[in-house]
Design an enzyme around this catalytic site. Sequence first.
Site, PDB file in Angstrom:
ATOM      1  N   THR A   1       4.440   4.196  -2.166  1.00  0.00           N
ATOM      2  CA  THR A   1       4.101   5.566  -1.786  1.00  0.00           C
ATOM      3  C   THR A   1       4.993   6.531  -2.551  1.00  0.00           C
ATOM      4  O   THR A   1       6.183   6.263  -2.711  1.00  0.00           O
ATOM      5  CB  THR A   1       4.343   5.750  -0.273  1.00  0.00           C
ATOM      6  OG1 THR A   1       3.462   4.872   0.414  1.00  0.00           O
ATOM      7  CG2 THR A   1       4.101   7.178   0.178  1.00  0.00           C
ATOM      8  N   GLY A  17       6.987   1.368   1.759  1.00  0.00           N
ATOM      9  CA  GLY A  17       7.043  -0.061   2.088  1.00  0.00           C
ATOM     10  C   GLY A  17       5.955  -0.384   3.086  1.00  0.00           C
ATOM     11  O   GLY A  17       5.010   0.393   3.254  1.00  0.00           O
TER      12      GLY A  17
HETATM   13  N1  ASP Z   1       3.860   2.808   3.305  1.00  0.00           N
HETATM   14  C1  ASP Z   1       2.574   2.641   2.663  1.00  0.00           C
HETATM   15  C2  ASP Z   1       1.599   2.114   3.676  1.00  0.00           C
HETATM   16  O1  ASP Z   1       1.958   1.254   4.465  1.00  0.00           O
HETATM   17  C3  ASP Z   1       2.591   1.751   1.468  1.00  0.00           C
HETATM   18  C4  ASP Z   1       3.826   1.769   0.610  1.00  0.00           C
HETATM   19  O2  ASP Z   1       4.646   2.658   0.675  1.00  0.00           O
HETATM   20  O3  ASP Z   1       4.027   0.856  -0.191  1.00  0.00           O
HETATM   21  O4  ASP Z   1       0.461   2.520   3.650  1.00  0.00           O
END
Ligand code: ASP
Length: 306
Positions: free
Chosen positions: A150, A202
Amino acid sequence: MRAIIGTWKMSFDGVQETFGMLKTGAPAGEAVVRAVSRVEDEPAFHSVGYGGLPGKDGRVTLDAAFMDGRALRMGGVMSAENIRNPIQAAYRLCGRKTNCLLAGRGAEEFALQEGLAMRDMRTPESVKRWREAVAAQAEKELEAYRGHDTVCVLALDESGNMAAGTSTSGLFMKEPGRVGDTPIIGSGFYCDARFGAAAATGLGEDIMRGCLSYETVARMRNGESPQQACQHALDALAERKRELGEDAGSISLIALSPRGEFGAATTLPVFPFAAGNEETAALYIVETRDKTGFRRAEPEDLAAVD
Ligand code: ASP
């Protein structure tokens, strides 16, 4: 003091540009929206905006949020398709007393009404990636839920206001309707100009279990530095998960204080981020094994990370 921090290498160009905007007096909110929009517009960054990671059904559905730290207001969109810059829809929703977090069709209709640019967010590459994953699934080799990232940006302007912005296509091959932490206040982001701002990237399902961004800002309110707050918030969740017999999961956090100090923590071996708070904006890394803090990134640090 003016300062800005963004997750991953992909935020660097936007952070550098908007650090310049902040130095000439731009408001924190404008800097955040511009820095996030740049990442959304770049199809090479395949986990955010145009060319984002498709879900199981082949659709690219996006989540984004914006928070103004002085007004303590947020706006967000989730599971939204075809909005070229979801962060801009989130920014325009921020300030509404009600109806500030819109999902799916409601978010898309809002963006249309606002005259925001719409586009098919799939690219030939994202469709190819999806087709390959579907084929691999048939052969039981599916590696979904990998490579998700993200973009999160936090900024402090010369008036002392702070803002936070997040944007993602979420997890690769997610189920239709799945939403992670990114548009969820307190989990994916939080910003109170009196105490600081934080944001997370994450596995959203894990980040939400610890309300990690609120937890990080609450620790800054209690006197911790951004670095301590990120590290302690992440350690506390990892410890709690260990008690439950689970591993720490993949989570990274960034934070910014109202004095322009920044911090980051990660459960990954290495997590790169971009930041500027004095004369220059630069890339930094924080490593799980080094709990004392972050350092300027060397080219060899960055070779194998996003
Ligand atoms: N946090 C995001 C989600 O779970 C994905 C990411 O940051 O990698 O949609």
